[in-house]
Design a protein around this motif. Structure first.
Motif, PDB file in Angstrom:
ATOM      1  N   LYS A  33       0.699  -1.359   0.059  1.00  0.00           N
ATOM      2  CA  LYS A  33      -0.096  -0.163  -0.082  1.00  0.00           C
ATOM      3  C   LYS A  33       0.856   1.146   0.122  1.00  0.00           C
ATOM      4  O   LYS A  33       1.823   1.225   0.779  1.00  0.00           O
ATOM      5  N   VAL A  34       0.212   2.340  -0.717  1.00  0.00           N
ATOM      6  CA  VAL A  34       1.052   3.661  -0.751  1.00  0.00           C
ATOM      7  C   VAL A  34       0.042   4.854  -0.437  1.00  0.00           C
ATOM      8  O   VAL A  34      -1.043   4.576  -0.984  1.00  0.00           O
ATOM      9  N   SER A  35       0.456   5.521   0.572  1.00  0.00           N
ATOM     10  CA  SER A  35      -0.582   6.457   0.901  1.00  0.00           C
ATOM     11  C   SER A  35       0.402   7.723   0.834  1.00  0.00           C
ATOM     12  O   SER A  35       1.529   7.769   1.264  1.00  0.00           O
ATOM     13  N   ILE A  36      -0.127   9.028   0.513  1.00  0.00           N
ATOM     14  CA  ILE A  36       0.470  10.204   0.504  1.00  0.00           C
ATOM     15  C   ILE A  36      -0.378  11.321   0.974  1.00  0.00           C
ATOM     16  O   ILE A  36      -1.395  11.513   0.895  1.00  0.00           O
ATOM     17  N   PHE A  37       0.057  12.041   2.017  1.00  0.00           N
ATOM     18  CA  PHE A  37      -0.458  13.042   2.996  1.00  0.00           C
ATOM     19  C   PHE A  37       0.184  14.411   2.565  1.00  0.00           C
ATOM     20  O   PHE A  37       1.420  14.491   2.435  1.00  0.00           O
TER      21      PHE A  37
END
Length: 84
Positions: A33-37
């Motif tokens: 999983k990749v998440s960008i904040f």
């Protein structure tokens, strides 16, 4: 390192930084999983991945600082990135 090249290191790479059009992530283990904040902690991107490398289009992102969280089968890392 290109999208289809083999990676034999032991660290997750995120490049280029700063980015303009895309970010490439290369991992020695499978990325889950990749998440960008953004800088205030709001999620602006999230995607489930099954591979050791991924490219993310950043053209629609506003310029600024972001944090990218990469989850693999073995670990979770957070990197600071800049979008121009």
């Amino acid at each position: 390192i290109t999208k289809n090249s083999q990676y034999h290191g032991n660290k997750i790479l995120v490049f280029p930084n700063p980015a303009t059009e895309k970010i490439t992530i290369v991992s020695p283990s499978e990325i889950k999983k990749v998440s960008i904040f953004n800088c205030v902690g709001q999620a602006v991107y999230e995607n489930y991945i099954n591979g050791e490398d991924v490219q993310i289009n950043t053209i629609s992102f506003e310029s600024g600082f972001y944090f990218i969280r990469i989850e693999t089968a073995n670990e979770m890392e957070t990197h600071k990135i800049i979008i121009k």
